[in-house]
Enzyme design. Structure first.
Site, mmCIF file in Angstrom:
data_model
loop_
_atom_site.group_PDB
_atom_site.id
_atom_site.type_symbol
_atom_site.label_atom_id
_atom_site.label_comp_id
_atom_site.label_asym_id
_atom_site.label_seq_id
_atom_site.Cartn_x
_atom_site.Cartn_y
_atom_site.Cartn_z
ATOM 1 N N ASP A 162 0.880 -1.173 0.000
ATOM 2 C CA ASP A 162 0.000 0.000 0.000
ATOM 3 C C ASP A 162 0.910 1.212 0.000
ATOM 4 O OD1 ASP A 162 -1.545 2.198 0.696
ATOM 5 O OD2 ASP A 162 -2.862 1.046 2.004
ATOM 6 N N TYR B 229 -7.425 16.297 -8.438
ATOM 7 C CA TYR B 229 -6.653 15.283 -9.179
ATOM 8 C C TYR B 229 -5.517 15.964 -9.950
ATOM 9 C CZ TYR B 229 -5.504 11.642 -12.595
ATOM 10 O OH TYR B 229 -4.831 10.727 -13.373
ATOM 11 N N LYS C 8 -1.414 15.575 -9.661
ATOM 12 C CA LYS C 8 -0.556 15.145 -10.779
ATOM 13 C C LYS C 8 0.411 16.268 -11.196
ATOM 14 C CE LYS C 8 -2.033 10.832 -11.621
ATOM 15 N NZ LYS C 8 -1.186 9.642 -11.516
HETATM 16 N N1 LIG Z 1 -7.574 5.544 -16.767
HETATM 17 C C1 LIG Z 1 -7.368 6.805 -17.089
HETATM 18 O O1 LIG Z 1 -8.200 7.444 -17.762
HETATM 19 C C2 LIG Z 1 -6.083 7.477 -16.663
HETATM 20 C C3 LIG Z 1 -5.737 8.685 -17.295
HETATM 21 C C4 LIG Z 1 -4.569 9.330 -16.929
HETATM 22 C C5 LIG Z 1 -3.758 8.785 -15.946
HETATM 23 N N2 LIG Z 1 -4.113 7.616 -15.358
HETATM 24 C C6 LIG Z 1 -3.249 7.119 -14.281
HETATM 25 O O2 LIG Z 1 -2.919 5.751 -14.491
HETATM 26 C C7 LIG Z 1 -2.709 5.098 -13.245
HETATM 27 C C8 LIG Z 1 -3.424 3.759 -13.234
HETATM 28 O O3 LIG Z 1 -4.798 3.966 -13.379
HETATM 29 P P1 LIG Z 1 -5.757 2.922 -14.124
HETATM 30 O O4 LIG Z 1 -6.344 3.643 -15.276
HETATM 31 O O5 LIG Z 1 -5.077 1.640 -14.355
HETATM 32 O O6 LIG Z 1 -6.922 2.794 -13.043
HETATM 33 P P2 LIG Z 1 -7.326 1.602 -12.042
HETATM 34 O O7 LIG Z 1 -7.664 0.396 -12.817
HETATM 35 O O8 LIG Z 1 -8.341 2.208 -11.127
HETATM 36 O O9 LIG Z 1 -5.969 1.304 -11.248
HETATM 37 C C9 LIG Z 1 -5.538 2.059 -10.142
HETATM 38 C C10 LIG Z 1 -4.653 1.163 -9.305
HETATM 39 O O10 LIG Z 1 -4.121 1.936 -8.212
HETATM 40 C C11 LIG Z 1 -4.270 1.136 -7.049
HETATM 41 N N3 LIG Z 1 -4.229 1.899 -5.801
HETATM 42 C C12 LIG Z 1 -5.095 2.811 -5.324
HETATM 43 N N4 LIG Z 1 -4.713 3.212 -4.093
HETATM 44 C C13 LIG Z 1 -3.583 2.509 -3.796
HETATM 45 C C14 LIG Z 1 -2.711 2.463 -2.682
HETATM 46 N N5 LIG Z 1 -2.941 3.208 -1.581
HETATM 47 N N6 LIG Z 1 -1.642 1.608 -2.711
HETATM 48 C C15 LIG Z 1 -1.398 0.836 -3.798
HETATM 49 N N7 LIG Z 1 -2.206 0.824 -4.872
HETATM 50 C C16 LIG Z 1 -3.279 1.660 -4.875
HETATM 51 C C17 LIG Z 1 -5.607 0.455 -7.227
HETATM 52 O O11 LIG Z 1 -5.752 -0.592 -6.291
HETATM 53 P P3 LIG Z 1 -7.188 -1.012 -5.674
HETATM 54 O O12 LIG Z 1 -7.811 -1.923 -6.666
HETATM 55 O O13 LIG Z 1 -6.825 -1.694 -4.392
HETATM 56 O O14 LIG Z 1 -7.954 0.253 -5.469
HETATM 57 C C18 LIG Z 1 -5.441 -0.008 -8.667
HETATM 58 O O15 LIG Z 1 -4.659 -1.166 -8.712
HETATM 59 C C19 LIG Z 1 -3.145 6.100 -12.164
HETATM 60 O O16 LIG Z 1 -2.007 6.700 -11.575
HETATM 61 C C20 LIG Z 1 -3.945 7.127 -12.927
HETATM 62 O O17 LIG Z 1 -3.883 8.418 -12.326
HETATM 63 C C21 LIG Z 1 -5.251 6.948 -15.697
#
Ligand SMILES: NC(=O)c1ccc[n+]([C@@H]2O[C@H](COP(=O)([O-])OP(=O)(O)OC[C@H]3O[C@@H](n4cnc5c(N)ncnc54)[C@H](OP(=O)(O)O)[C@@H]3O)[C@@H](O)[C@H]2O)c1
EC number: 1.1.1.62
Length: 295
Positions: free
Chosen positions: A64, A154, A158
């Site tokens: 975490d 957010y 970032k």
């Molecule tokens: N999807 C988009 O549109 C988008 C756009 C721009 C940037 N991003 C960035 O890409 C990254 C990944 O996002 P994603 O799209 O793959 O979304 P996602 O599927 O919601 O993945 C987010 C991950 O972060 C984990 N997380 C949250 N809090 C945590 C903590 N305290 N310790 C460790 N892990 C934690 C979540 O775990 P849990 O399952 O336990 O919550 C999940 O595995 C993020 O940094 C996000 O800001 C995403």
């Protein structure tokens, strides 16, 4: 050939999960992947996807990023005692008018997105510096480079990550450590479903502020469909991560999409900032209600 050791945060779903699977199943078995997640009860999806991978290429660890103890104990579990490529991917979103967010919900965003990234880097940086080698790759966002309405917190988190990494990159050149920010636009993961958003009918919006309510409703309507239209598949994003991993001299920033580039360029070229504010307003709120709010 010695495997490159990769540690990825936030591998329970989305980009983290996809990247862990992609690297663990590399046909030349060039990587040993430590896929970390905060809640090991969510590991089944990942386990299923790496079922056919060689055992040497993959291990799941609990971590975490907001829990210092958990971060430290993960570093102690890395058998090779080194991480060549650190991917800070864990992240959470928050959407809605600023005045609707509780202190706790805002703090959580910074705890995960900024301080979680800092703690993770702090844990592995000394080893990289000692070895004079390493790569730090961050799941950043176009929201780290440009303000997006109703994503204030957010974006603030970032932006902070961008400042952190840009500053670090300058000093880390001396240690042959490369920092790369992957600037994602919308990606088709669960991120939007998981984000803590304020509903257009939220009671905190009902207290007489019809202007904010109407702007937020427009934002939700327009951006929901827009983000769906331009959202990229995880596979496209993984290609960009691979580019950063494999480049002999990686760049500081990699853009996964050109879609937001005109707005980013406008922001960087018109340093007063007003042009960007007007252009983003037009981009999001174009339509019949716009003139009313421009008065
Ligand atoms: N999807 C988009 O549109 C988008 C756009 C721009 C940037 N991003 C960035 O890409 C990254 C990944 O996002 P994603 O799209 O793959 O979304 P996602 O599927 O919601 O993945 C987010 C991950 O972060 C984990 N997380 C949250 N809090 C945590 C903590 N305290 N310790 C460790 N892990 C934690 C979540 O775990 P849990 O399952 O336990 O919550 C999940 O595995 C993020 O940094 C996000 O800001 C995403």
């Amino acid at each position: 050939m010695e495997k490159r050791v990769v540690l990825i945060t936030g591998c329970s779903s989305g980009i983290g999960l996809g990247l862990a699977v992609r690297l663990a199943s590399d046909s030349y078995q060039r990587f040993k992947v430590y896929a970390t997640m905060r809640d090991l009860s969510k590991k089944e999806n990942l386990m299923e996807c790496v079922r056919d991978c060689h055992a040497d290429t993959f291990e799941i660890l609990q971590m975490d990023v907001t829990d210092q103890q958990s971060v430290v104990s993960t570093t102690e579990k890395i058998k090779e005692q080194r991480v060549d490529i650190l991917v800070c991917n864990a992240g959470v979103g928050l959407m809605g008018p600023l005045e609707c967010h509780s202190y706790e919900s805002m703090k959580k965003i910074f705890d995960v997105n900024l301080f979680g990234t800092i703690s993770t880097i702090q844990a592995f940086l000394p080893g990289m510096k000692q070895r004079k080698s390493g790569r730090i790759i961050i799941s950043s966002s176009v929201g780290g480079l440009q303000g997006i309405p109703f994503n204030d917190i957010y974006c603030a988190s970032k932006f902070a990550v961008e400042g952190l990494c840009e500053s670090l990159a300058i000093v880390l050149q001396h240690f042959n450590i490369h920092v790369s920010l992957i600037e994602c636009g919308p990606v088709s993961t669960n991120f939007m479903n998981n984000l803590h958003g304020v509903d257009a009918n939220d009671s905190r919006l009902q207290a007489g502020d019809s202007d904010t309510r109407s702007l937020y409703a427009q934002y939700l309507q327009h951006c929901h469909s827009l983000f769906q239209d331009v959202a990229q598949d995880t596979e496209e994003i993984l290609q960009v991560f691979l580019e950063a991993i494999e480049a002999p001299t990686p760049s500081l920033r990699y853009f996964t999409t050109q879609f937001f580039m005109p707005l980013i360029k406008l922001k960087l070229s018109c340093t007063g900032g007003s042009e960007y504010v007007r252009a983003m307003h037009k981009f999001v709120f174009s339509g019949t209600k716009q003139k009313e709010h421009e008065k």
